[in-house]
Design an enzyme around this catalytic site. Structure first.
Site, PDB file in Angstrom:
ATOM      1  N   GLU A 317       0.492  -1.034   0.261  1.00 10.18           N
ATOM      2  CA  GLU A 317       0.063   0.331  -0.105  1.00 10.18           C
ATOM      3  C   GLU A 317       1.179   1.026  -0.194  1.00 10.18           C
ATOM      4  O   GLU A 317      -0.059   1.994  -0.791  1.00 10.18           O
ATOM      5  CB  GLU A 317      -1.517  -0.027   1.347  1.00 10.18           C
ATOM      6  CG  GLU A 317      -1.704  -0.929   1.069  1.00 10.18           C
ATOM      7  CD  GLU A 317      -2.308  -2.074   0.029  1.00 10.18           C
ATOM      8  OE1 GLU A 317      -2.679  -1.136  -0.560  1.00 10.18           O
ATOM      9  OE2 GLU A 317      -2.645  -3.021  -0.605  1.00 10.18           O
ATOM     10  N   TYR A 402      -1.499  -8.501 -11.139  1.00  9.68           N
ATOM     11  CA  TYR A 402      -0.371  -8.186  -9.713  1.00  9.68           C
ATOM     12  C   TYR A 402       1.284  -9.198  -9.930  1.00  9.68           C
ATOM     13  O   TYR A 402       1.677  -8.465 -10.272  1.00  9.68           O
ATOM     14  CB  TYR A 402      -1.835  -8.948  -8.853  1.00  9.68           C
ATOM     15  CG  TYR A 402      -2.039  -7.965  -7.994  1.00  9.68           C
ATOM     16  CD1 TYR A 402      -3.718  -7.728  -8.760  1.00  9.68           C
ATOM     17  CD2 TYR A 402      -2.048  -6.833  -6.879  1.00  9.68           C
ATOM     18  CE1 TYR A 402      -4.605  -6.761  -8.071  1.00  9.68           C
ATOM     19  CE2 TYR A 402      -2.665  -6.167  -6.369  1.00  9.68           C
ATOM     20  CZ  TYR A 402      -4.077  -6.335  -6.827  1.00  9.68           C
ATOM     21  OH  TYR A 402      -4.947  -5.347  -5.953  1.00  9.68           O
TER      22      TYR A 402
HETATM   23  N1  BES Z   1      -5.471  -1.182  -4.809  1.00  9.72           N
HETATM   24  C1  BES Z   1      -5.735  -2.743  -3.991  1.00  9.72           C
HETATM   25  C2  BES Z   1      -7.051  -2.676  -3.390  1.00  9.72           C
HETATM   26  C3  BES Z   1      -8.054  -2.918  -4.881  1.00  9.72           C
HETATM   27  C4  BES Z   1      -8.033  -2.976  -6.115  1.00  9.72           C
HETATM   28  C5  BES Z   1      -9.756  -2.874  -4.535  1.00  9.72           C
HETATM   29  C6  BES Z   1      -8.759  -3.479  -6.785  1.00  9.72           C
HETATM   30  C7  BES Z   1     -10.505  -2.956  -5.665  1.00  9.72           C
HETATM   31  C8  BES Z   1     -10.424  -2.659  -6.453  1.00  9.72           C
HETATM   32  C9  BES Z   1      -4.932  -3.145  -2.924  1.00  9.72           C
HETATM   33  O1  BES Z   1      -3.785  -1.940  -3.402  1.00  9.72           O
HETATM   34  C10 BES Z   1      -4.861  -4.283  -3.402  1.00  9.72           C
HETATM   35  O2  BES Z   1      -3.552  -4.813  -3.686  1.00  9.72           O
HETATM   36  N2  BES Z   1      -4.034  -4.826  -1.661  1.00  9.72           N
HETATM   37  C11 BES Z   1      -4.412  -6.196  -1.968  1.00  9.72           C
HETATM   38  C12 BES Z   1      -2.319  -6.703  -1.276  1.00  9.72           C
HETATM   39  C13 BES Z   1      -1.940  -7.258  -1.853  1.00  9.72           C
HETATM   40  C14 BES Z   1      -1.499  -7.955  -3.153  1.00  9.72           C
HETATM   41  C15 BES Z   1      -0.687  -7.099  -0.665  1.00  9.72           C
HETATM   42  C16 BES Z   1      -5.592  -7.040  -0.879  1.00  9.72           C
HETATM   43  O3  BES Z   1      -6.047  -5.906  -0.349  1.00  9.72           O
HETATM   44  O4  BES Z   1      -4.660  -8.254  -0.214  1.00  9.72           O
HETATM   45 ZN    ZN Z   2      -2.701  -2.798  -5.000  1.00 10.55          ZN
END
Ligand code: BES
Ligand code: ZN
Length: 623
Positions: A317, A402
């Protein structure tokens, strides 16, 4: 036909014609209109400059109401309406900067996208103030009862705006390519604290009225609000932790090294541009691991494991403060530019703190997951550049953006060398700070800044195959962390004979060795092995939620009943989708069956955020 729509049509068709004939001289082609498949906002014609929110948060009505005022300036003289995105909002009236009532029209709802709000404007520059209220069905908002919080005394509210949910609590130009500054006056019940993605108060005040001013321009998906019984504890002069009072001590202990993590990130990608970096540990219902709301990252409490082993999520984050928040994907089809970059940076931060072998464990586990995701996804959804026409942007939330995105960047790094890579990224952030980026622009920029230096690199990078092709190209990074190499023979041995589980020396195992081991010994197909594992490491009551979640899925598959009461409790408490999805999926394939799982879900649904409810209903085929 409604009069207003009719006049808009006249305006759309006639004014451009008249303006064309009157524009005399140059034959310059007009700028192509900027498009966003998921926003109705007419941002190619209107500059949405600044948002002012005046809102009252009512826990009794489970509603946020008040006004959103948009300062705008039209970019060309032909347009006399302004369009905002809305979803499930009650629009009461709209006035201009002088208090004149403006005509408005809510178009018919469109699946996923909500309703366009067309507002007639009379001035080329001015403001529109939209008076509105959220409905109980607002997808962005989770209203928690006191029992769903740590303190059990007061209710709690938080928002989740990414990807296209901002429009369900604020009428807004809700596309990632549209940036604006904002200020807000938020009235909450006395005794509660309100926090936003902006410089924040550190103490509850007596009247419950909080003021915010965000001076850096951000897109709508980064608008955020949390309200509850929340306290603050500083880490250093720039960082700190917010949480409910009963959680604050544990949260602070877990996160107290984040101040130095910000410094590490700065040494990699250049100065942190958002003044403060604070963390908010939310109640268990939060649907994500973390959300990079600027200045204030929102976090699930499930990463508070007591041993700081899940802080890569905070690194993730934090990294968004550069990739995503500073340089933002222009549309959700370019989502990998946000998330792939961020995963790559997350691993670089982790490597800088814990060393290469530790970071390579994360790369290696993620690579395994990526391979199975690719196996399960339709081929077109395995390109980095997504195709989202008539689809909800959340479908892009897969390992492709990702992990394939991050792996591609690592392939670039392995080709051009780390020094060149870091130089490139520093320049990339400096050149595009507070701007948007799409995949095609990235390719041009990359070619100009990297490939032009050495044509040979092109062959090893295979840029086109990564971005516009399926799966993983033939040239890709490989990972064999030493810590995992040492576990391989143990896994091998367990397949032969598992009497020695309690003798395995796990004293220097981190979360990731456990995960690697537990994944490696599958398929288990043996109740007695489950018992031995549980006896050796008390997995049923494991404090680390990543390990616990994996164990609960195994327990469902193996019908390992000693874990069922923990499973039941987990599903009543935790709202994080990453955990709920595999658990509900496993349950629906178990002897409980789809119908039984649907029934169970309905008992638990109230604990989950509306976004998580949608996702699980989809998995369980509930309409
Ligand atoms: N920005 C995302 C969360 C998100 C993405 C919410 C798309 C809604 C729509 C956040 O940065 C994220 O990727 N969170 C991951 C973290 C992990 C990859 C380390 C999570 O929540 O698991
Ligand atoms: Zn993210």
């Amino acid at each position: 036909m409604n009069k207003f729509i009719f006049s808009l049509i006249i305006i759309f068709y006639l004014i451009p014609l008249t303006s064309c004939t009157s524009s005399v001289s140059k034959n310059e082609p007009p700028e192509p209109p900027l498009k966003d498949l998921h926003s109705f906002a007419n941002f190619s014609e209107i500059d949405f400059k600044h948002l002012t929110l005046d809102l009252i948060v009512s826990f009794e009505d489970k509603s946020i109401g008040g006004s959103a005022t948009w300062d705008y300036k039209i970019k060309n003289n032909t347009v006399n309406y302004l369009t905002l995105d809305t979803r499930d909002l009650l629009i009461e009236k709209v006035i201009d900067q002088d208090g004149n009532v403006l005509r408005f029209e809510l178009e018919n709802p469109v699946e996923y996208l909500g309703q366009a709000l067309n507002i007639e404007i009379k001035e080329t520059e001015g403001s529109v103030q939209v008076f509105y209220k959220t409905k109980s069905s607002s997808e962005a908002l989770q209203w928690l009862s006191p029992e769903q919080t740590f303190g059990k005394q007061q209710p709690f509210l938080y928002t989740q705006s990414e990807t296209i949910y901002a429009r369900s609590w604020i009428p807004s130009p809700d596309g990632p390519g549209i940036r604006f500054t904002y200020e807000a006056n938020i009235q909450v019940p006395q005794g509660m604290l309100a926090l936003m993605s902006a410089p924040n108060p550190q103490k509850t005040n007596s009247n419950g009225l909080y003021e915010f001013k965000m001076e850096q321009p951000i897109p709508a998906y980064l608008l955020a609000l949390a309200v509850g019984n929340i306290s603050f504890k500083a880490i250093d002069e720039r960082t700190g932790v917010y949480a409910e009072p009963t959680l604050l001590k544990d949260a602070w202990e877990e996160f107290k090294d984040i101040g130095s993590m910000v410094k590490v990130a700065e040494t990699l990608y250049g100065p942190y541009q958002w003044e403060r970096y604070d963390l908010l540990a939310l109640p268990f219902g939060f649907p994500f691991g973390g959300m990079e709301n600027p200045i204030l990252t929102f976090l699930t409490p499930t990463i508070i494991s007591g041993d700081k082993s899940l802080l890569n999520l905070v690194a993730h984050e934090l990294a968004h403060s550069w990739s995503g928040n500073l340089v933002t994907n222009q549309s959700w089809e370019d989502f990998w530019l946000n998330e792939g970059f961020t995963v790559y940076f997350e691993r670089r931060i982790t490597e800088a703190i814990h060393g290469k072998d530790y970071a390579d464990m994360l790369w290696s586990l993620a690579f395994q997951d990526l391979q199975s995701s690719i196996h399960n996804l339709p081929e077109r959804d395995t390109w980095l550049k997504l195709s989202l026409k008539d689809r909800h942007p959340d479908v892009g939330l897969t390992d492709i953006a990702y992990e394939k995105g991050a792996l591609f960047l690592r392939q670039i790094e392995e080709t051009i060398g780390r020094e060149e890579m870091d130089h490139f990224f520093n320049k990339y952030f400096a050149d595009h700070a507070f701007k948007t980026m799409n995949t095609e622009q990235f390719i041009t920029y990359f070619n100009e800044n990297i490939i032009s230096k050495n044509k040979e690199w092109e062959k090893s990078i295979q840029l086109h195959s990564w971005i516009f092709g399926p799966g993983i190209p033939n040239l890709h990074p490989q990972f064999k962390p030493n810590n995992f190499l040492m576990i391989d023979p143990i896994i091998e041995a367990v397949h032969q004979n598992n009497d020695f589980i309690d003798e395995i020396n796990t004293s220097d195992w981190s979360t990731y060795e456990y995960l690697y081991f537990l994944k490696g010994i599958q398929p288990i197909n043996s109740f007695s092995l489950m018992e031995k594992l549980d006896k050796a490491w008390d997995l049923t009551h494991h404090k680390n939620m990543e390990i616990l979640c994996l164990w609960l899925v195994l327990s469902i598959e193996q019908e390992y009943k000693p874990a069922y009461s923990e499973l039941d409790q987990f599903l009543s408490q935790v709202g994080r989708m990453k955990f709920l999805e595999p658990i509900y999926e496993a349950l629906s394939k178990s002897s409980l069956g789809l119908l039984g799982t649907q029934k169970l879900y309905k008992q638990k649904a109230n604990n989950y955020h509306p976004i998580a409810q949608m996702e699980i209903k989809h998995i369980l085929k509930i309409k």
